[in-house]
Structures are given as C-alpha cells and as structure tokens.
Enzyme design. Structure first.
Site, PDB file in Angstrom:
ATOM      1  N   ASP A 358       0.836  -1.197   0.000  1.00  5.82           N
ATOM      2  CA  ASP A 358       0.000   0.000   0.000  1.00  5.82           C
ATOM      3  C   ASP A 358       0.876   1.254   0.000  1.00  5.82           C
ATOM      4  O   ASP A 358       1.859   1.330   0.745  1.00  5.82           O
ATOM      5  CB  ASP A 358      -0.895  -0.026   1.245  1.00  5.82           C
ATOM      6  CG  ASP A 358      -1.824   1.164   1.319  1.00  5.82           C
ATOM      7  OD1 ASP A 358      -2.652   1.317   0.420  1.00  5.82           O
ATOM      8  OD2 ASP A 358      -1.702   1.936   2.292  1.00  5.82           O
ATOM      9  N   GLU A 395       1.765  -0.365  -5.050  1.00  4.34           N
ATOM     10  CA  GLU A 395       0.904   0.764  -5.376  1.00  4.34           C
ATOM     11  C   GLU A 395       1.871   1.938  -5.499  1.00  4.34           C
ATOM     12  O   GLU A 395       2.318   2.502  -4.498  1.00  4.34           O
ATOM     13  CB  GLU A 395      -0.121   1.010  -4.264  1.00  4.34           C
ATOM     14  CG  GLU A 395      -1.107   2.114  -4.607  1.00  4.34           C
ATOM     15  CD  GLU A 395      -2.097   2.384  -3.496  1.00  4.34           C
ATOM     16  OE1 GLU A 395      -3.261   2.696  -3.804  1.00  4.34           O
ATOM     17  OE2 GLU A 395      -1.716   2.290  -2.317  1.00  4.34           O
TER      18      GLU A 395
END
Length: 714
Positions: A358, A395
């Site tokens: 993330d 990401e």
C-alpha cells in the site's frame, strides 16, 4: 509463574522465541534507559502477575534488550514498559506509564476495546494536548502479545505455490466481507474459515490468486463518527491502520482464543494452496495505527520514535506522506531490517505467495521524506534471497505527491497500473474516443514498462479495486454517494470516469440495466484478454453494488459485503467471466511474457499484432476514434506445448452507432468463427471455442454499438 527464572538471554531472533525450557525475548530500543517485561495470566488482567526489569549489564547487547525466561510456556501473554527521555520537541516520546506491544508479536489478544483506553491520558498543564504523559496505564483493555510456537502447526507438506506472474489472475477480496453477508452460504461467516468455505466458488470462477485486504492486527473501533443515516458507529473496515505487522487479525478467526487465529490463518493458506490458489497479502508499511502527534502510543512511538518515524524539522510533528498522520521511516537500517524480517516471516512461517504494498512510494523516501534515486529498502526487497520467488506488487504512488507508475525502483517489482484503469474506463464511457491509449494498455503498457527492462506481466491491470466504484457502480453513477461515511460526501475521489447510462443508480428500466450489463462484459473482456496480469475485484463478476459509495473504508455492513444472492440473480455475468478466465488460461497468445512488436521477424507469416480501423486499414492514431480492432497471431505466441495457438480478431466499439467492420482475410484453409459478441443475449454472447459458429461473411462483421467482439481463427 512461581517457577520462572530470568537469564541474560540472546539478542536474536527478535520477538518472543519458544524453546523447550522457556522463552527468549528480544526488543530493539536505542535511546531507552530502562525496559520492563510484564507477564500476564489472562487477557483482561489489569496488572501483570510478574515483571522483570532488564539489567543493561546482562540484558543488553548494543541496542537490543533481551532476556530468557526459563519455565515460561508457549501462549504466555506479555507487554513491555520502556522508559527514556520524554522530550517531544526533540522527537523523544518515551513514557514508562505506557504499556507497549512487541513489534514482532505474532499474535495479540483482542483489539476491539482499544478505542477508549486513552481517555485517561492527561496532558501536562504547561503544554498542548498532543504531549500527553501517562503516569500509569491499566492493562485491562490493552491487547496482550501472545507467545506463539509456530512449530505446533502441521502444514502437511505445503509450500508457497509461486506461480509465474504471467499465468496469474488475481482476485482482490476482504476476509470478512467475502463471507459475512446474511445470505452468505458459509457457516463461519467473516472468518479465515469462511474463506476456506468459499474455495469451491473461487475454483469455479477460475482465479489463480486471492489478494486479501489487510489481515494484520488493526483497531476496527478507532473511528469516532457515526453513520448519519442509521446512527450506527462507523468502523475501520478496510484495515489500513496496522497495530502489529506479524500478527493475523484475531477477529477474523472463528476461534479467537490464544494462538488459534494464527493457526486458522495457516489452515486457510494451506487449504487454498491445496486447491491451486495463491495468497497475496495487502501490507501497509507506509504508516501505523499510532497516527499523528495526537494519536495513541501503542508500540513504535514508545520504543524509539525518532527511529521508526519520519519527523518534521520540528520533531514534535510527523511528516505525513500517507494521509494517515505519520510516515514510517522505511529506509532507516533498523526499520529496513524490521520490514525484511516481517516479509520473510509471512513467507517462511505463513507460506504466503506475495505482497501488495500500500502506498509503495513511501518505501522510497529517505529520513527527511525525499524520494531517493536508489532506495535500499525497495532494492533489498527485490533482491532478498528468501523473497526471490515471492510476488511483490507496488501501489506506486503515495499521498505526498509521489507518482511512480512505470518508474518504480527495484527491477522486478510489478505495479498497480492506474493508467490501464483510467484509459479502459474512458474508452468504454465513450466520450474520450482515443483508441490509441487503449491500444497501448491492452498490449501490456510498453510505454511504461519496456524502457526499464520489465515485462507486460509487471503491469497489474485493473479497472476497479476496493478503493473506488464497483464495476456496476461505475456504469450506474455519475457522481459519488458517500453520505453514510459521515464526512458530508467530501471524502473519496471526484474523478471516477463513470457514466450512469441514463439514470443515477439502480433502475427498473430494463433497457438501461441491459446496457449496463453489456458494458460490464465489454470492460471485463478488455481486462481479461489484455497483456499484463489482470486483477478482479470481488463481486464484480456478479455486479455487486456499493450504492454509489466510492470510499466505503468505514462501512462494515452490506454496502461493502459480498451479496451472494447476486450469483443467482446475475448468473449470466458469472458464467461469462468464468468463460473469459478459462479462455485466457487456455490460449498462450493472451499470456505473452514479451511485448508485441507489430513487425515481421524470423519465419513469421504475419506480424504478431496488426491494427485495423473499421475499413480494414491501418488506423490513423492521431485521429479520435471509438473503434479499435486488432489481429493477434497465435503462431507467434510463446507456448509451452509444441503447437501454435489460435489467432484472434478482436473488435471494440464503444461508440453509439453500429459499425460494419472489414475483417482481415483469414489464411488459406482457415476461417473466422464468432466466439464472443457482447451484444448477443445472455447464453449466446459467448460460445465454446469448439462450437464457435462459422461466419457466413468472412469479409465483414457488424459490431453493434457499445459492444465487444472476439473472432477465433480455425
């Protein structure tokens, strides 16, 4: 506890390590001058039954504090107290009044009561409230660390599957949300066991890999807002606020007692592997649940704040590149070691197959927050010998403005490709008719990945994810409807590239609903037949809706949960996706690991790909067009069998008008057969390859408005 004795112990391994005659504890803190180990008998005890104050002469090696507790058994409960300078203006926030979690704790007692345990913190009268100082904290409602013996579990010969990324079809799902709907068929709803009970569905769907939203311990009760419509307390549903990076979330276990959540997680992984499904974890190293200077002290802040976090020039404050109050100091050598230890643990002891990082760009920021040219943590993860076959997916952006899609460091990293998401959405919306962008995306995004030596499969292609509209909502709402989040609809992105097709939300208009379903098939066809690694969001295959909420991070309810009745209501969609996945798996032309060139080479009779406009000519890429057609030559596909693949002709027409497309002539002895046409009624829109009907006209095909067509050469 009377027969315990305390010996000097060993600095490694970090955390609590079980031995035949006791447990070794090891904890890092550079600036502490006192460490106390507290041992508890029960999860709700307010005070320890035994405490040991480390002797720096015996129990410290460098910056590591350690002790061996002889006679202590597995499943013991423990916490630390750590004392040192309380000087927030210098970044030091030690406080012997706080209980602290072990960063390496492999299991925690329940975190449900964390929300209210800090009400007793009283700030000193001479400074602001963010500098709260505890003189004593009760442990009654503080989660306890559990001493876990990983050797207790029988893996039955299991090991990570580690499929080549080029062969993978990823399914992004939430452990709780997949099985906790009232109409879910699973017995153990919302649990790791519920995932096991979902395996028949996942196998029938055909996915190879399940990517789970965060399963590491987090506090779902940290929010203070209520749902303005229902009055219910909002929760941290997604889980992007980690408390303990080594511990699987206990509330996702059917049996939450002691070490059971750890073993239930392992059992889930083992059973998924038995059925050919990999496990990828969404992991959040960019920030922690301790938040900003106003947040609670749980672990890292009280152990060594200046080491674990990136601080502002005024170190009382935290740099916030995560949007969540703090930023982990990922490239400090101590933190880098922690991150690598954590990843190795989940691979070695928990058998996971990969990680999605993330806000991964934060992994590339230095101790002042600047993006580095060669970030050591990113490179180390890519080159670590234990993780060499483990999937690593970034990401490739963060909340501080970093955007590195196509430029993420470290060589073998794959990336969530949001360019694919947006260009596919815009093409099928129909008001951005530049087929050139779509052509780049469906062939693996060479503009992003070719120049730095990566391959098409390094592009994780997706159109939806947990963050944003579902596929149905993408085709049913012009704007977000986040009113139930308690933020007056200010949260969530306003850039959705969506279109409601004539009515905002669900409608009884049969024509609109039929058109939405047809466009959903177009999008899924584009996703699953493109070069790259496709990722589906759980429920899109049955048109799950979030009622227009594009940021349901706080909606632990039917807005977010998988509605299993849709598998019957939209069975035609489910069957369509199952067939698409099977088609992708069976044909190497869709699984190429090299980029298409469009040129003749070697003994090829045709280029590996040829592009066409509606007239059957080479398109003018500088002209806007809602029509894209291309020929994929199966004879040039990389195969593992000694045979050529079929060739395909794919037509994508996002416009509002029907188009009579001139086809490229088939080779002598071969003919075009209609495999897929999304404008056909359900059941007729996708025929099996061996039954695909012969085209009566081998020269032209009428592609209806807003439709996708796949022809197969046989």
């Amino acid at each position: 506890m009377e027969n315990l004795s305390f010996l000097p112990g060993y600095p490694l391994p970090a955390g609590a390590a079980v031995h035949n005659d006791g447990v070794n504890f090891s904890l890092f803190s550079r600036h502490a001058f006192s460490v106390v180990l507290n041992i508890f008998e029960n999860a709700d005890d307010s005070e320890p039954v035994c405490s040991y104050t480390f002797d720096p002469r015996l129990n410290r090696t460098g910056d590591i504090w350690h002790v061996f507790v002889k006679g202590l058994k597995k499943n013991a409960l423990y916490l630390y107290r750590v004392d040192g300078p309380f000087a927030p203006l210098e970044g030091m926030r030690f406080n012997a009044g706080n209980y602290l979690l072990d960063p390496y704790a492999r299991g925690l007692t329940g975190t449900e009561s964390l929300g209210g345990i800090f009400a007793a913190q009283t700030p000193p009268p001479h400074i602001d409230g963010d500098l709260a100082f505890l003189t004593r904290q009760t442990a009654a409602h503080f989660p306890k660390c559990i001493v876990i013996d990983d050797g207790d579990f029988d893996w039955e010969g299991d090991h990570p599957l580690n499929y080549p990324l080029r062969d993978c079809i990823i399914y992004e799902a939430h452990v709780k949300g997949l099985s906790c709907h009232p109409n879910a068929p699973q017995t153990h709803k919302g649990t790791y066991q519920g995932i096991i009970e979902s395996i028949p569905y996942l196998k029938a769907l055909g996915i190879t890999s399940i990517e789970l939203l965060p399963i590491h311990e987090f506090n779902e009760n940290e929010l203070t807002r209520i749902n303005p419509r229902t009055g219910a307390q909002l929760k941290n549903y997604w889980g992007y606020s980690t408390i303990a990076f080594f511990a699987p979330k206990a509330s996702y276990a059917a049996d939450r007692n002691g070490a059971n959540p750890v073993f239930e997680f392992k059992r889930m992984v083992r059973e998924l592997h038995k059925n050919g499904i990999e496990v990828i974890l969404d992991i959040v190293f960019n920030h922690t649940a301790e938040g900003s200077e106003f947040g609670p002290t749980l672990s890292f802040r009280g152990l060594d704040n200046v080491i674990y976090y990136i601080l502002e020039d005024n170190p009382r404050y935290y740099r916030n590149y995560s949007g969540c109050g703090n930023t982990v100091n990922c490239n400090h050598p101590v933190v880098q070691t922690f991150i690598l230890d954590c990843l190795r643990y989940w691979v070695i002891e928990m058998h996971v197959d990969g990680f999605r990082f993330d806000l991964g760009s934060i992994l590339g920021r230095d101790q002042k927050g600047k993006l580095m040219d060669n970030p050591p943590t990113i490179e180390h993860i890519a080159e670590d010998p234990i993780l060499r076959k483990t999937k690593i997916i970034a990401e490739a952006w963060d909340a501080g403005g970093a955007y590195q899609v196509g430029n993420f460091h470290g060589g073998r990293w794959a990336e969530w490709n949001d360019r694919f998401r947006d260009d596919v959405r815009l093409f099928w919306r129909g008001d951005f008719p530049y087929a050139r962008e779509l052509a780049t995306r469906v062939t693996g995004s060479a503009d992003l990945y070719l120049r730095n030596g990566r391959k098409p499969f390094h592009s994780i292609n997706f159109v939806t994810s947990h963050d944003g509209f579902t596929l149905y909502d993408l085709l049913s709402y012009n704007r977000k409807h986040n009113d139930e989040n308690g933020e007056e609809n200010r949260d969530g992105t306003d850039t959705n590239c969506s279109y409601n097709n004539g009515f905002e939300g669900k409608t009884e208009n049969v024509h609109i609903e039929r058109l939405r379903k047809q466009k959903a098939k177009n999008i899924l066809l584009t996703l699953l037949l493109s070069l790259g690694t496709p990722m589906l969001t759980a429920g899109d295959e049955v048109l799950r809706t979030q009622k227009g909420n594009n940021n349901p991070y706080c909606q632990d309810n039917e807005i977010s949960w998988f509605d299993w009745s849709l598998a019957e209501t939209n069975a035609d969609m489910l069957h369509f996706v199952q067939k698409l996945i099977r088609l992708r798996k069976q044909h190497p032309v869709f699984l190429r690991s090299e980029f298409l060139t469009g040129y003749l080479s070697g003994d090829r009779r045709k280029p590996d790909i040829c592009w066409y406009n509606a007239q059957g000519e080479s398109p003018d890429w500088n002209q806007p067009s809602s029509f894209l057609a291309y020929f994929l030559d199966g004879s040039t596909a990389e195969t593992r069998a000694e045979r050529d693949d079929n060739s395909f002709y794919i037509i994508l027409n996002s416009g509002g008008l029907d188009v009579t497309a001139v086809l490229c002539p088939p080779p002598e002895g071969k003919h075009w057969h209609r495999l897929i046409d999304t404008s056909y009624p359900a059941g007729e829109d996708f025929t099996e390859p061996e039954c695909a009907p012969l085209l009566e006209n081998q020269q032209k095909y009428v592609a209806l408005a807003a439709s996708a067509v796949v022809l197969i050469l046989k």
